[in-house]
Design a protein around this motif. Structure first.
Motif, PDB file in Angstrom:
ATOM      1  N   TRP A  17      -7.545  -5.696  -9.706  1.00  0.00           N
ATOM      2  CA  TRP A  17      -6.949  -6.096  -8.705  1.00  0.00           C
ATOM      3  C   TRP A  17      -7.793  -7.252  -8.185  1.00  0.00           C
ATOM      4  CZ3 TRP A  17     -10.054  -5.894  -4.121  1.00  0.00           C
ATOM      5  CH2 TRP A  17      -9.598  -6.426  -3.009  1.00  0.00           C
TER       6      TRP A  17
ATOM      7  N   ARG B  12      -9.836  -1.313  -9.837  1.00  0.00           N
ATOM      8  CA  ARG B  12     -10.448  -2.267  -8.725  1.00  0.00           C
ATOM      9  C   ARG B  12     -10.755  -3.683  -9.338  1.00  0.00           C
ATOM     10  NH1 ARG B  12     -14.824   1.428  -5.577  1.00  0.00           N
ATOM     11  NH2 ARG B  12     -13.200   3.068  -5.023  1.00  0.00           N
TER      12      ARG B  12
ATOM     13  N   ARG C 205      -3.985   2.023  -6.921  1.00  0.00           N
ATOM     14  CA  ARG C 205      -5.003   2.559  -5.983  1.00  0.00           C
ATOM     15  C   ARG C 205      -6.287   2.031  -6.036  1.00  0.00           C
ATOM     16  NH1 ARG C 205      -4.422   8.824  -7.922  1.00  0.00           N
ATOM     17  NH2 ARG C 205      -6.191   9.129  -6.105  1.00  0.00           N
TER      18      ARG C 205
ATOM     19  N   ASP D 242       0.931  -1.156  -0.001  1.00  0.00           N
ATOM     20  CA  ASP D 242       0.068  -0.126   0.185  1.00  0.00           C
ATOM     21  C   ASP D 242       1.044   0.938  -0.013  1.00  0.00           C
ATOM     22  OD1 ASP D 242      -2.716   1.280   0.218  1.00  0.00           O
ATOM     23  OD2 ASP D 242      -1.582   2.159   2.264  1.00  0.00           O
TER      24      ASP D 242
ATOM     25  N   CYS E 195       2.218   5.420   5.579  1.00  0.00           N
ATOM     26  CA  CYS E 195       0.895   5.068   5.892  1.00  0.00           C
ATOM     27  C   CYS E 195       0.313   5.879   6.974  1.00  0.00           C
ATOM     28  CB  CYS E 195       0.529   3.665   6.217  1.00  0.00           C
ATOM     29  SG  CYS E 195       1.599   3.330   7.728  1.00  0.00           S
TER      30      CYS E 195
ATOM     31  N   ALA F  89      -7.509   1.307   2.968  1.00  0.00           N
ATOM     32  CA  ALA F  89      -6.638   0.664   2.380  1.00  0.00           C
ATOM     33  C   ALA F  89      -5.876  -0.501   3.142  1.00  0.00           C
ATOM     34  CB  ALA F  89      -5.800   1.584   1.402  1.00  0.00           C
ATOM     35  N   ILE F  90      -5.488  -0.114   4.292  1.00  0.00           N
ATOM     36  CA  ILE F  90      -4.653  -1.124   5.145  1.00  0.00           C
ATOM     37  C   ILE F  90      -5.644  -2.122   5.942  1.00  0.00           C
ATOM     38  CG2 ILE F  90      -3.250  -1.027   7.332  1.00  0.00           C
ATOM     39  CD1 ILE F  90      -2.471   1.971   6.981  1.00  0.00           C
TER      40      ILE F  90
ATOM     41  N   LYS G 220      -7.230   6.011   3.785  1.00  0.00           N
ATOM     42  CA  LYS G 220      -6.042   5.576   4.045  1.00  0.00           C
ATOM     43  C   LYS G 220      -6.320   4.251   5.149  1.00  0.00           C
ATOM     44  CE  LYS G 220      -2.298   6.601   3.356  1.00  0.00           C
ATOM     45  NZ  LYS G 220      -1.308   5.967   2.242  1.00  0.00           N
TER      46      LYS G 220
ATOM     47  N   LYS H 169      -5.370  -4.739   3.128  1.00  0.00           N
ATOM     48  CA  LYS H 169      -4.273  -5.503   3.214  1.00  0.00           C
ATOM     49  C   LYS H 169      -4.457  -6.442   4.164  1.00  0.00           C
ATOM     50  CE  LYS H 169      -2.783  -3.395  -0.399  1.00  0.00           C
ATOM     51  NZ  LYS H 169      -3.019  -4.167  -1.696  1.00  0.00           N
TER      52      LYS H 169
ATOM     53  N   LEU I 287       3.949  -0.938   3.691  1.00  0.00           N
ATOM     54  CA  LEU I 287       3.271   0.412   3.906  1.00  0.00           C
ATOM     55  C   LEU I 287       3.962   1.549   3.975  1.00  0.00           C
ATOM     56  CD1 LEU I 287       0.981  -0.936   7.030  1.00  0.00           C
ATOM     57  CD2 LEU I 287       0.426  -1.020   4.519  1.00  0.00           C
TER      58      LEU I 287
END
Length: 379
Positions: free
Chosen positions: A145, A142, A133, A127, A312, A286-287, A283, A290, A309
């Motif tokens: 991904w 997306r 993104r 990330d 982050c 996104a983590i 943010k 993961k 990261l």
């Protein structure tokens, strides 16, 4: 899904050390790492992201910055070298060399021809602001991904996806040549035959993802939810639509119906997160994603990836920063993260903190004036 059970039967991939020569701003540097959370602190332009980039290059053979190899080489040098000491069931050595637009990867001293084999055996999740993104990117990004993750979780899906795309291209070729024949019927039947498993696989994967994301409210505050903006696919209606839309597709020059154009949405507070979430919320989302990916790797591949990261802590207030550190320390994955000078962190022995300066890496940052070691714990 009980993700703790999934992690119990999985092996954690770890990186013990990475050595870098002539990569961007680094002439010669060695970063020693520990299992768990590793935090690299430094000023802007000190080369923190470059060290994460080196790890990504070993696993994927390319940079998450999407830079060509000549741009990776330090100015005035002809080549860069990266060497990593990994642990996956046992000690493993990965190295990368790059020069004049060419990058080669070696595993245990032998050249690797298929980089996909390395990326699947040494999974590294990234990330980064300059990376893919997923949260605030376009629906097509997306979708790509999601399909890559689908083929990780269900490897047999790769064949379906390749044959589906081949059938789509062959149908398009015939329509551009204005050929309407039995051959067109054959390709349309293959589109449906290989497309239906993709639709069903995506539905199954999204259910797993949403179940995992529902447990990440420590980070996201509100639950994230994935959905596909697509029609209700059935074999008969899909095949009929393909036949009915031949003339329109002939004029457009492409097929605009099917899994290859479906949109992937991420909902947050009942709206698309790109519009509903602040930068800090995006943010953390996104983590959290993961962390969910790690659980899927553990369940389907019995491997726990290394997580990178980069920057982050950007846009996070003190409370969210503290919650983020708490969540990351709970993860069974090895995590490599960067943060700028002056970041506030909790005094804890569970984080391997190193500072990157012009003189190199400093393992003891407790006395650095830019680091606050007495941060409030999250309520």
């Amino acid at each position: 899904m009980n993700k703790h059970t999934d992690f119990q039967w999985a092996t954690a991939l770890t990186l013990d050390q990475v050595k870098v020569n002539s990569l961007r701003c680094h002439s010669d540097i060695t970063w020693s790492l520990t299992p768990g959370l590793n935090l690299l602190i430094g000023g802007n332009g000190s080369g923190k992201t470059t060290l994460l980039e080196a790890v990504s290059l070993m696993a994927h053979g390319r940079s998450f910055r999407q830079s060509r190899s000549p741009l990776l080489v330090q100015h005035g040098q002809k080549r860069f070298m990266i060497h990593g000491q990994w642990h996956r069931f046992g000690p493993m050595h990965l190295s990368v060399a790059g020069r004049q637009g060419q990058t080669s990867v070696r595993l245990q001293g032998r050249d690797i021809q298929r980089r996909k084999d390395v990326s699947e055996s040494f999974p590294v999740l990234v990330d980064a602001p300059q990376g893919r993104r997923i949260i605030d990117g376009a629906p097509g990004e997306r979708r790509r991904w999601l399909d890559a993750l689908l083929m990780i979780c269900y490897p047999s899906m790769r064949v379906n996806y390749e044959r589906y795309l081949r059938a789509v291209m062959q149908r398009g070729r015939l329509l551009r040549c204005k050929i309407v024949s039995d051959e067109l019927d054959v390709w349309e039947q293959q589109i449906v035959q290989y497309g239906m498993p993709i639709v069903q696989g995506r539905e199954s994967l999204l259910q797993e993802l949403n179940a995992l994301l529902s447990t990440e409210t420590l980070l996201t505050e509100d639950t994230l939810c994935f959905s596909m903006r697509s029609p209700a696919y059935t074999a008969d209606t899909w095949l009929e639509r393909l036949k009915h839309k031949r003339h329109d597709d002939m004029k457009l020059g492409s097929l605009r119906f099917g899994p290859h154009v479906d949109a992937v949405n991420i909902h947050f507070q009942d709206r698309e997160i790109r519009s509903a979430g602040s930068r800090g919320q995006q943010k953390l989302a996104a983590i959290a994603l993961k962390m969910a990916e790690c659980a899927l790797w553990a369940k389907h591949r019995r491997l726990i990836p290394v997580v990178l990261l980069d920057d982050c802590l950007e846009s996070l207030d003190r409370s969210r920063q503290s919650r983020l550190f708490q969540r990351l320390q709970q993860s069974p994955a090895q995590i490599l993260m960067t943060a700028p000078d002056g970041v506030s962190i909790s005094a804890t022995s569970d984080i391997n903190i190193q500072c990157l300066t012009a003189q190199g890496l400093c393992a003891d940052v407790a006395d650095q004036p830019t680091i606050e070691t007495a941060m409030e714990e999250a309520a």
